[in-house]
Design an enzyme around this catalytic site. Structure first.
Site, short mmCIF file in Angstrom:
data_model
loop_
_atom_site.label_atom_id
_atom_site.label_comp_id
_atom_site.label_asym_id
_atom_site.label_seq_id
_atom_site.Cartn_x
_atom_site.Cartn_y
_atom_site.Cartn_z
N ALA A 45 9.68 -11.87 0.01
CA ALA A 45 9.24 -12.17 -1.35
C ALA A 45 10.26 -11.74 -2.38
O ALA A 45 10.53 -12.46 -3.35
CB ALA A 45 7.90 -11.48 -1.61
N LYS A 96 -0.26 -5.60 3.98
CA LYS A 96 -0.02 -4.19 3.72
C LYS A 96 -1.32 -3.46 3.39
O LYS A 96 -1.47 -2.27 3.66
CB LYS A 96 0.99 -4.01 2.59
N GLY A 144 7.81 -10.38 18.53
CA GLY A 144 7.96 -8.97 18.20
C GLY A 144 8.79 -8.73 16.96
O GLY A 144 9.40 -7.67 16.81
N GLY A 193 0.99 -17.40 -7.00
CA GLY A 193 1.34 -16.23 -6.20
C GLY A 193 1.71 -16.57 -4.78
O GLY A 193 2.43 -15.82 -4.12
N HIS A 246 13.47 19.02 -3.05
CA HIS A 246 12.97 19.64 -1.82
C HIS A 246 11.55 20.13 -2.03
O HIS A 246 11.26 20.75 -3.05
CB HIS A 246 13.87 20.82 -1.44
N GLY A 277 7.33 -16.59 13.64
CA GLY A 277 8.06 -16.88 12.41
C GLY A 277 7.38 -17.94 11.57
O GLY A 277 6.29 -18.43 11.91
#
Length: 462
Positions: A314, A55, A180, A43, A439, A266
């Site tokens: 990913a 997340k 940032g 993974g 909607h 990074g």
């Protein structure tokens, strides 16, 4: 399973992250005999130290914010604080479930899985655990690790990487985030939701600088409203320890102090000492160079994922791994259109995009050939219900297709799938405008934007 004279795999894959395991699964599905070698956990970064845990933390932060703001919705709750042990239990539970599922998938496809640190020993072999695995083809998928700057040492205590930030047993009282981009603003969002005082330092003139400038400005506005501080347009000079933290000095002499410094500039490729150059594989600044089909300079070797200089996402690794597997199986796959890849930054608010920025479109087609339209989420019923602000921005070639979709607001990452179809199918605004969106949903914002661009706005006006 060690090779002998009669055992040669169709494909030997070095690295079991997103690109490597996707290639393994697809190649095995297509009837190839596959060996997959991974030194850590199946993974890779995404599942264990990247997308998924980050997340999960962001969602925990969202829950914290909702508990603080619940009175706005007529619900009485109280926020008592962050239990980091509980947060990690939740996060690790998510990872564990996905990890077990992935292990089952690889086993079900009859992939030979090898745990150990592998090294390319020739254009057709990888050595691991003192054994050699021969393959008709080799796929390099060794991924990436957090980068730092010359003279800036990550000590994993006060000066930390994203790997360290994911396992911290406390919420820092204050944090400086160097960078940032996606990683930096996501952790800024998490820590602010958890109660930390956060300052982002970005040398370029905007946060998320690779996004459309309008998206960057909307995010900056939202961060100011949330109390997330940032300093833009001046590069880092040095970091020093203080009595109880870190002091960062910028090139213009400005200084910031905090408990921790997160280096989020990074990720760099994992390629050193793995035998790539000795086997004749062409490299550039540590990256393996490839063509549009992920073929390296050596005919028997391909490379995918963060190891090559494409988007470090990913889902890009998945696509590249599948591309290589299908090519080796004799199919005729289409190369990845990297502009057509959906991109999401999962901070609060989310930033999602696909296609070209306005600036890129003008460079490609000419400024006089580019049309843009902005649809404010204030006109979207579901966004009002959620109390989120933001915009959908469309970039169109005049009288032609929509070539860029850029969105800022809560849950915009969930809207980017339709935006991807619009870009990749080269849809005209009038073609999207005739589609009916449910909607009230946030997807209506995309529909309304295209209605306006097609010259028949409904819930918007000039």
């Amino acid at each position: 399973m060690a090779n002998d004279a009669s055992t040669v795999f169709d494909l030997v894959i070095l690295g079991g992250g997103s690109g490597g395991y996707a290639a393994a699964l697809r190649a095995a599905q297509l009837g190839l005999d596959v060996a997959l070698i991974e030194k850590d956990k199946l993974g890779g970064t995404c599942l264990h130290r990247g997308c998924i845990p980050t997340k999960a933390l962001l969602h925990a932060g969202e829950v914290a914010d909702q508990s603080r703001e619940s009175a706005e919705f007529g619900v009485k709750t109280s926020f008592e604080g962050i239990d980091m042990a509980g947060v990690h239990k939740y996060k690790d539970g998510v990872i564990s479930g996905l990890y077990k599922g992935l292990q089952g998938l690889v086993a079900s496809r009859k992939v030979t899985y090898v745990e150990g640190e592998g090294r390319l020993s020739s254009p057709t072999s990888v050595d691991v655990n003192g054994q050699r695995y021969e393959g008709r083809h080799i796929l390099l998928a060794t991924g990436s690790v957090p980068k730092s700057l010359p003279g800036l040492t990550i000590d994993h205590q006060r000066i930390i990487s994203s790997d360290d930030a994911l396992v911290m047993d406390r919420v820092p009282k204050s944090a400086i985030i160097l960078g940032g981009g996606v990683i930096g603003v996501e952790f800024a969002s998490v820590w602010k939701s958890f109660g930390a005082d956060v300052t982002v330092v970005e040398g370029l003139k905007h946060l998320v600088p690779v996004e459309d400038e309008n998206s960057s400005k909307l995010l900056e506005r939202a961060f100011r409203k949330r109390g997330i501080k940032f300093n833009l347009g001046t590069f880092f000079d040095k970091a020093e320890y203080t009595a109880d933290g870190v002091k960062v000095t910028l090139a213009d002499g400005k200084e910031f102090e905090a408990e921790v410094l997160l280096v989020a500039i990074g990720r760099g490729p994992v390629s050193e000492g793995l035998g790539y150059e000795e086997a004749g594989v062409a490299m550039d600044r540590g990256f393996v160079t490839v063509d549009e089909y992920c073929r390296t300079s050596v005919p028997t070797i391909s490379a995918v994922g963060d190891l090559i200089p494409t988007l470090q996402l990913a889902h890009v690794g998945f696509a590249e791994g599948i591309l290589v597997a299908e090519r080796l199986a004799g199919l005729n796959p289409v190369p990845v259109d990297y502009a057509g890849v959906p991109r999401v930054t999962y901070c609060n608010p989310e930033v999602a995009s696909v296609g070209l920025t306005e600036e890129q479109a003008k460079e490609r087609y000419g400024a006089d050939k580019v049309v843009t339209l902005k649809y404010n989420l204030a006109g979207n019923g579901k966004s009002k219900i959620l109390k989120t602000a933001g915009e959908v921005k469309l970039v169109q070639v005049r009288d032609g297709a929509v070539v860029g979709v850029h969105m800022v607001g809560d849950r915009m990452g969930e809207q980017v799938a339709e935006a991807q179809l619009i870009y990749n199918w080269e849809a005209l605004p009038a073609e999207v405008a005739q589609l009916i969106h449910a909607h009230p949903t946030q997807t209506e914002a995309l529909g309304e934007a295209h209605l306006a661009l097609a010259g028949k706005p409904l819930h918007s006006h000039d």
